[in-house]
Design a protein around this motif. Sequence first.
Motif, PDB file in Angstrom:
ATOM      1  N   UNK B  30      12.270   0.555  -0.128  1.00 32.68           N
ATOM      2  CA  UNK B  30      13.686   0.722  -0.441  1.00 32.68           C
ATOM      3  C   UNK B  30      14.000   2.200  -0.575  1.00 32.68           C
ATOM      4  N   UNK B  31      15.234   2.546  -0.356  1.00 31.50           N
ATOM      5  CA  UNK B  31      15.594   3.953  -0.424  1.00 31.50           C
ATOM      6  C   UNK B  31      15.854   4.389  -1.861  1.00 31.50           C
ATOM      7  N   UNK B  32      15.817   5.722  -2.047  1.00 34.06           N
ATOM      8  CA  UNK B  32      16.012   6.286  -3.383  1.00 34.06           C
ATOM      9  C   UNK B  32      17.062   7.385  -3.312  1.00 34.06           C
ATOM     10  N   UNK B  33      17.974   7.376  -4.296  1.00 33.21           N
ATOM     11  CA  UNK B  33      19.036   8.376  -4.317  1.00 33.21           C
ATOM     12  C   UNK B  33      18.695   9.501  -5.296  1.00 33.21           C
ATOM     13  N   UNK B  34      19.091  10.694  -4.935  1.00 36.03           N
ATOM     14  CA  UNK B  34      18.887  11.849  -5.812  1.00 36.03           C
ATOM     15  C   UNK B  34      20.171  12.642  -5.870  1.00 36.03           C
ATOM     16  N   UNK B  35      20.442  13.205  -7.027  1.00 37.93           N
ATOM     17  CA  UNK B  35      21.604  14.091  -7.117  1.00 37.93           C
ATOM     18  C   UNK B  35      21.141  15.537  -7.027  1.00 37.93           C
ATOM     19  N   UNK B  36      22.077  16.395  -6.711  1.00 34.24           N
ATOM     20  CA  UNK B  36      21.735  17.784  -6.427  1.00 34.24           C
ATOM     21  C   UNK B  36      20.843  18.383  -7.503  1.00 34.24           C
ATOM     22  N   UNK B  37      19.819  19.079  -7.086  1.00 36.52           N
ATOM     23  CA  UNK B  37      18.851  19.791  -7.913  1.00 36.52           C
ATOM     24  C   UNK B  37      17.906  18.864  -8.684  1.00 36.52           C
ATOM     25  N   UNK B  38      17.931  17.581  -8.369  1.00 33.49           N
ATOM     26  CA  UNK B  38      16.959  16.665  -8.954  1.00 33.49           C
ATOM     27  C   UNK B  38      15.582  16.913  -8.343  1.00 33.49           C
ATOM     28  N   UNK B  39      14.543  16.764  -9.156  1.00 34.02           N
ATOM     29  CA  UNK B  39      13.178  16.953  -8.675  1.00 34.02           C
ATOM     30  C   UNK B  39      12.656  15.622  -8.140  1.00 34.02           C
ATOM     31  N   UNK B  40      12.242  15.603  -6.891  1.00 36.25           N
ATOM     32  CA  UNK B  40      11.729  14.374  -6.294  1.00 36.25           C
ATOM     33  C   UNK B  40      10.283  14.169  -6.698  1.00 36.25           C
ATOM     34  N   UNK B  41       9.469  15.183  -6.461  1.00 34.50           N
ATOM     35  CA  UNK B  41       8.100  15.120  -6.971  1.00 34.50           C
ATOM     36  C   UNK B  41       7.595  16.530  -7.227  1.00 34.50           C
ATOM     37  N   UNK B  42       6.884  16.645  -8.320  1.00 28.58           N
ATOM     38  CA  UNK B  42       6.440  17.949  -8.799  1.00 28.58           C
ATOM     39  C   UNK B  42       5.116  18.319  -8.151  1.00 28.58           C
ATOM     40  N   UNK B  43       4.895  19.600  -7.987  1.00 26.80           N
ATOM     41  CA  UNK B  43       3.618  20.088  -7.478  1.00 26.80           C
ATOM     42  C   UNK B  43       2.494  19.630  -8.403  1.00 26.80           C
ATOM     43  N   UNK B  44       1.388  19.209  -7.812  1.00 24.76           N
ATOM     44  CA  UNK B  44       0.242  18.793  -8.599  1.00 24.76           C
ATOM     45  C   UNK B  44       0.223  17.328  -8.965  1.00 24.76           C
ATOM     46  N   UNK B  45       1.376  16.655  -8.850  1.00 22.71           N
ATOM     47  CA  UNK B  45       1.381  15.224  -9.143  1.00 22.71           C
ATOM     48  C   UNK B  45       0.922  14.449  -7.916  1.00 22.71           C
ATOM     49  N   UNK B  46       0.590  13.194  -8.140  1.00 25.57           N
ATOM     50  CA  UNK B  46       0.035  12.407  -7.046  1.00 25.57           C
ATOM     51  C   UNK B  46       1.029  12.298  -5.893  1.00 25.57           C
ATOM     52  N   UNK B  47       0.540  12.535  -4.696  1.00 21.69           N
ATOM     53  CA  UNK B  47       1.394  12.530  -3.512  1.00 21.69           C
ATOM     54  C   UNK B  47       0.960  11.391  -2.608  1.00 21.69           C
ATOM     55  N   UNK B  48       1.378  10.186  -2.952  1.00 23.64           N
ATOM     56  CA  UNK B  48       0.913   9.048  -2.175  1.00 23.64           C
ATOM     57  C   UNK B  48       1.979   8.476  -1.258  1.00 23.64           C
ATOM     58  N   UNK B  49       3.027   9.255  -1.025  1.00 20.85           N
ATOM     59  CA  UNK B  49       3.997   8.783  -0.044  1.00 20.85           C
ATOM     60  C   UNK B  49       4.622   9.931   0.745  1.00 20.85           C
ATOM     61  N   UNK B  50       4.976   9.606   1.952  1.00 24.93           N
ATOM     62  CA  UNK B  50       5.850  10.459   2.742  1.00 24.93           C
ATOM     63  C   UNK B  50       7.282  10.035   2.461  1.00 24.93           C
ATOM     64  N   UNK B  51       8.228  10.876   2.857  1.00 23.16           N
ATOM     65  CA  UNK B  51       9.638  10.510   2.757  1.00 23.16           C
ATOM     66  C   UNK B  51      10.326  10.773   4.085  1.00 23.16           C
ATOM     67  N   UNK B  52      11.306   9.934   4.381  1.00 26.62           N
ATOM     68  CA  UNK B  52      12.207  10.241   5.479  1.00 26.62           C
ATOM     69  C   UNK B  52      13.566  10.531   4.851  1.00 26.62           C
ATOM     70  N   UNK B  53      14.142  11.654   5.218  1.00 29.42           N
ATOM     71  CA  UNK B  53      15.439  12.018   4.651  1.00 29.42           C
ATOM     72  C   UNK B  53      16.525  11.199   5.336  1.00 29.42           C
TER      73      UNK B  53
END
Lengths: 252, 252
Positions: B30-53
């Motif tokens: 499912x898709x996820x919405x973000x508002x301006x300047x929201x952090x999607x994922x922080x450096x160093x945290x687990x990166x188990x997904x790609x994203x399509x914009x």
Amino acid sequence: MIESCLYRKLSHYVDIDDDSWDILARLEDAEESYSASAVVREIGTSADELFVVKSGWFYSFVLLPDGRRQIVSIRHPGDVVGFADIAYENACDTLVAASDGVLCPFPRKHLQRVFTDAPRVAALLFTLAVRDQVLLTDLLKATGRMSAREKLAYFLLELDARLRITNPDKTSFRLPLNQTEIGDTIGLTNVYVSKSLVALEQQGLVSRKDGDITILAPDVMKAMCDFQDRHSQMDVGWFPGAEDDPHVGSKP
Amino acid sequence: MIESCLYRKLSHYVDIDDDSWDILARLEDAEESYSASAVVREIGTSADELFVVKSGWFYSFVLLPDGRRQIVSIRHPGDVVGFADIAYENACDTLVAASDGVLCPFPRKHLQRVFTDAPRVAALLFTLAVRDQVLLTDLLKATGRMSAREKLAYFLLELDARLRITNPDKTSFRLPLNQTEIGDTIGLTNVYVSKSLVALEQQGLVSRKDGDITILAPDVMKAMCDFQDRHSQMDVGWFPGAEDDPHVGSKP
DNA sequence: CGAGGTGTTGAGAACCATCAATTGCCGTGG
DNA sequence: CCACGGCAATTGATGGTTCTCAACACCTCG
């Protein structure tokens, strides 16, 4: 055939079954020798092969019309060279030999068979390409946001970390690049590379002796440039057929 | 299901059979919405997904301990985000929303199935990752070897070229980045971005009106920074099963 | 009205580039 | 053997591009 150029590089990270290796081994052409500063392939010319570095140092660069140069990657034995050109018909940078060395060409169109017949190898190549990308972001961070001394600290630590993959115990290394080439990598002039290297030496962080460089205070230098080792670990847990070896790190 | 987030992006470059698309469509969450300047994922945290914009602008950056920042990529609708983290367990940069926007996550471990069952899609993802790498070398050339005005010319031309993929006729565009963010991309301070933009305007190269930017003299600016469009063409001739469409260029 | 974010402008300083001269080293050729 | 040229590294003097710090105007939003 297990003695292919790619073998030592790739087997460091992941176990690959013999069938896949057979495919890879058959794809490698005869090797090619280059002497120092020889041009392997020029920017804009047809880029229909990857290379695996068998020996020697190579680097690739781009030029501005007035002669300013940016070196974008330095390649060592075991590295796969030419990913950047896969997306385009012609080479995006010029590849030259930094020292005498040997390359094993790998025709790009053979990648077809890797993707259809050896998905695990395809995934590994993908991962190596993506690791190159991370190294580029590190270099970008250095050129864009660091002072001259921090840039040099990064540059030396990065080379050291890379060389430790094959020689974990070496405390010093020989740098077959002149100071103009170092400057063209991190965005400095040869003059300021010289002055900054002297400064690092006077701070007691590095020492030089007949062209060999020793990093005396790695921790201080790592703190200077927020260094992160991208070489000792790679994550291959998502690979096809990798359920049983989720995370393969450094050499066993 | 052909209406997946990836479809519009990938079909621009290559024909892919329906079975492969089925695989891709089923992988998208499912898709996820973000508002301006929201952090999607922080450096160093687990990166188990790609994203399509799906919509909006995003960018990713790295920080030095004292707060200096380097933005390493700016992402637009249709872009695939997160390649850089595939090689590592944790994210190598921080991803934030530059404007309000929507992302479609794509679990990394599903890449297994892409590599085993849809080699043509795997090859395309590989090519996209590698194209990102070429864009990084362009940015590196700019930060490492260009003057402030040349950097800005490059920055604006690159955005323009990218936006023309989806809007070929647009002559101006809105920039949802402030001058600090522009500076953090090309290695300048916000102050000098302002001064250099004014200089470009006074030279008659660009014009600004309520936040929209128009490139008035593209040829002059391209000559300034040796600009090359990486977006209008990609080479997919080596793809598995691509014998009949050797080179697919821009939108038909 | 006040607060915060953003862009602009100016003065001064810092860092790095440019230019130039010197040294040492090496390989070449007389 | 020595002279010579070329490359690389160093050092110093000078200058310029960019940074830092500061102040101000503008806009939006509370």
